[in-house]
Design a protein around this motif. Sequence first.
Motif, PDB file in Angstrom:
ATOM      1  N   PRO A 403     -32.243  45.396 -15.517  1.00 26.35           N
ATOM      2  CA  PRO A 403     -33.564  44.843 -15.852  1.00 26.35           C
ATOM      3  C   PRO A 403     -33.442  43.661 -16.809  1.00 26.35           C
ATOM      4  O   PRO A 403     -32.592  43.658 -17.709  1.00 26.35           O
ATOM      5  N   HIS A 404     -34.292  42.677 -16.599  1.00 27.41           N
ATOM      6  CA  HIS A 404     -34.335  41.494 -17.453  1.00 27.41           C
ATOM      7  C   HIS A 404     -35.675  41.424 -18.173  1.00 27.41           C
ATOM      8  O   HIS A 404     -36.724  41.717 -17.589  1.00 27.41           O
ATOM      9  N   LEU A 405     -35.633  41.021 -19.433  1.00 28.18           N
ATOM     10  CA  LEU A 405     -36.829  40.728 -20.223  1.00 28.18           C
ATOM     11  C   LEU A 405     -36.719  39.283 -20.692  1.00 28.18           C
ATOM     12  O   LEU A 405     -35.643  38.862 -21.121  1.00 28.18           O
ATOM     13  N   SER A 406     -37.796  38.524 -20.617  1.00 27.96           N
ATOM     14  CA  SER A 406     -37.770  37.131 -21.062  1.00 27.96           C
ATOM     15  C   SER A 406     -38.893  36.875 -22.059  1.00 27.96           C
ATOM     16  O   SER A 406     -40.013  37.358 -21.875  1.00 27.96           O
ATOM     17  N   VAL A 407     -38.551  36.122 -23.104  1.00 30.02           N
ATOM     18  CA  VAL A 407     -39.547  35.682 -24.087  1.00 30.02           C
ATOM     19  C   VAL A 407     -39.376  34.181 -24.280  1.00 30.02           C
ATOM     20  O   VAL A 407     -38.301  33.714 -24.652  1.00 30.02           O
ATOM     21  N   LEU A 408     -40.423  33.424 -24.002  1.00 31.54           N
ATOM     22  CA  LEU A 408     -40.412  31.980 -24.214  1.00 31.54           C
ATOM     23  C   LEU A 408     -40.854  31.713 -25.649  1.00 31.54           C
ATOM     24  O   LEU A 408     -42.020  31.923 -25.997  1.00 31.54           O
ATOM     25  N   MET A 409     -39.884  31.275 -26.482  1.00 31.22           N
ATOM     26  CA  MET A 409     -40.191  31.012 -27.888  1.00 31.22           C
ATOM     27  C   MET A 409     -40.576  29.553 -28.108  1.00 31.22           C
ATOM     28  O   MET A 409     -41.488  29.244 -28.862  1.00 31.22           O
ATOM     29  N   GLY A 410     -39.805  28.655 -27.467  1.00 29.22           N
ATOM     30  CA  GLY A 410     -40.033  27.225 -27.625  1.00 29.22           C
ATOM     31  C   GLY A 410     -40.082  26.565 -26.266  1.00 29.22           C
ATOM     32  O   GLY A 410     -40.857  26.946 -25.402  1.00 29.22           O
ATOM     33  N   ALA A 411     -39.198  25.561 -26.058  1.00 29.67           N
ATOM     34  CA  ALA A 411     -39.166  24.855 -24.785  1.00 29.67           C
ATOM     35  C   ALA A 411     -38.520  25.722 -23.706  1.00 29.67           C
ATOM     36  O   ALA A 411     -37.621  26.522 -23.983  1.00 29.67           O
ATOM     37  N   SER A 412     -38.980  25.545 -22.490  1.00 29.39           N
ATOM     38  CA  SER A 412     -38.358  26.188 -21.326  1.00 29.39           C
ATOM     39  C   SER A 412     -38.551  25.248 -20.155  1.00 29.39           C
ATOM     40  O   SER A 412     -39.460  25.407 -19.340  1.00 29.39           O
ATOM     41  N   TYR A 413     -37.658  24.242 -20.096  1.00 29.09           N
ATOM     42  CA  TYR A 413     -37.838  23.143 -19.153  1.00 29.09           C
ATOM     43  C   TYR A 413     -36.768  23.150 -18.056  1.00 29.09           C
ATOM     44  O   TYR A 413     -35.647  23.633 -18.246  1.00 29.09           O
ATOM     45  N   GLY A 414     -37.135  22.565 -16.922  1.00 25.72           N
ATOM     46  CA  GLY A 414     -36.194  22.294 -15.851  1.00 25.72           C
ATOM     47  C   GLY A 414     -35.485  23.527 -15.331  1.00 25.72           C
ATOM     48  O   GLY A 414     -35.985  24.655 -15.413  1.00 25.72           O
ATOM     49  N   ALA A 415     -34.275  23.306 -14.805  1.00 27.05           N
ATOM     50  CA  ALA A 415     -33.495  24.417 -14.262  1.00 27.05           C
ATOM     51  C   ALA A 415     -33.038  25.381 -15.351  1.00 27.05           C
ATOM     52  O   ALA A 415     -32.647  26.506 -15.059  1.00 27.05           O
ATOM     53  N   GLY A 416     -33.107  24.943 -16.612  1.00 28.14           N
ATOM     54  CA  GLY A 416     -32.804  25.858 -17.713  1.00 28.14           C
ATOM     55  C   GLY A 416     -33.769  27.033 -17.725  1.00 28.14           C
ATOM     56  O   GLY A 416     -33.402  28.152 -18.098  1.00 28.14           O
ATOM     57  N   HIS A 417     -35.026  26.792 -17.319  1.00 28.17           N
ATOM     58  CA  HIS A 417     -36.018  27.875 -17.198  1.00 28.17           C
ATOM     59  C   HIS A 417     -35.545  28.896 -16.177  1.00 28.17           C
ATOM     60  O   HIS A 417     -35.698  30.109 -16.372  1.00 28.17           O
TER      61      HIS A 417
END
Length: 536
Positions: A403-417
């Motif tokens: 299982p994966h959990l994701s939290v966007l704290m700041g930037a989340s751009y491009g393929a890095g997202h």
Amino acid sequence: MTVLPTALDTGSGDYAARRTAMLAKLDALHAEHAKALAGGGEKYTARHRKRGKLLARERIELLLDPDTPFLELSPLAAWGSDYPVGASIVTGIGVVEGVECVITANDPTVRGGASNPWTLKKALRANEIAFANRLPVISLVESGGADLPSQKEIFIPGGALFRDLTRLSAAGIPTVAVVFGNSTAGGAYVPGMSDHTVMIKERSKVFLGGPPLVRMATGEESDDESLGGAEMHARTSGLADHYAVDEPDAIRHARRIVARLNHRKAHPDPVVPAAEPKHDEEELLGIVPEDLKTPFDPREVIARIVDGSDFDEFKPLYGTSLVTGWARLHGYPVGVLANAQGVLFSAESQKAAQFIQLANQRAIPLLFLHNTTGYMVGKEYEQGGIIKHGAMMINAVANSKVPHLSVLMGASYGAGHYGMCGRAYDPRFLFAWPSAKSAVMGPQQLAGVLSIVARASAAAKGQPYDDKAAEADAGLRAMVEQQIETESLPVFLSGRLYDDGVIDPRDTRTVLGLCLSAIHTAPVEGARGGFGVFRM
């Protein structure tokens, strides 16, 4: 223990500015949440209460075990659309008779609880969470069916709602429907396809076609009660399994149903006691800069959400713009991937791929903490293999089974997202902080690219780049920057259900703990050797 130290200077001007900016964003967020809580507004709330009925969230509160939390999901659904914020339905995870359940509740103060396109998307997301985590589903139903003016956007995809109920049941995941009012037309299939159905005397109305439609279709005269009332369904059709005398009684029946489910978690509760972080969670308000181009150390965040601030870092000297390591959160083991300086290089990508493989070997869930501008570009990096190394990281994320959990704290751009397990990569849960932004690239970069392309196009056509053209170019850049800035904000993205909610940073540990507990209702297993071809 390897307790993370802190270098955060809470007395500095920078910290104060960051904290002030975050609190301002939280105030704006609370104002948007208040719109969802208000439902259809005072007029329709008063009308609902006058009928002796509870509101959607009051029904949920009665259903839950006393003094247990409710993790509401997608509260900003439909934000920025033509439909009310919240999408006329409440969804979330709560504990009923000791069992973690997904709960959905129509809000009848919003157009009679009618479903619009965002209602459907929000309900389908709740079912997706229930299926992935093997959580029983309790539907608190009071809806007039589809919002007819938007039927073209609901009817065709809406069948998935009923499909989900049958698939949940087939997978051994219990489904319970409690009907508080209308459940008509296609909505009649919610109690019809649930494992257990509760109806309320003189309140529940379940029929494929109400009296007006029956009169039009067949010429038959009938009334609500004989056509689809609770007593008829309890005594004659057999659709009602339980007959309640009022709303509290119906909720009592629902709780007793759950108590008898014999539904057990796949994993026991953690044996390791959960220790509070050594550093104050209140300080999370002052870590992320308002200007996301300014880097920050994600270890300061990790130190304030993991048990005892205890973190064993993996490859700390290699690929330093990505922090990876092992910790526990509310007693559950987790592997953490957190962006440090924003940009992902080849070393970070290879490090991430190896770390994800290790987590799968050990069947340990992964937590992704986003602050990335994407993978590095430029001749040196292209020649160094950034495409194949970025692809290696994305491959690992896509084929990981834990299982994966994701939290966007700041930037989340491009393929890095994508590499950090964005929505398209099926994280079990994804949340954002008010400081987060996500888009194909930053507003200034995107506007600049369009400007360069426009100039090159004009040059190719032999058109001069004069003052008039420069003025038009400046106007285009400003317009594009504003558009991308708006579309990258967390409330905009949350309104489209690209996350499961925008949360207060101080609640991060609690929210993740609730999610990890829910995740462990289903078996947690890793992919051992089940990855695609890695280009070396």
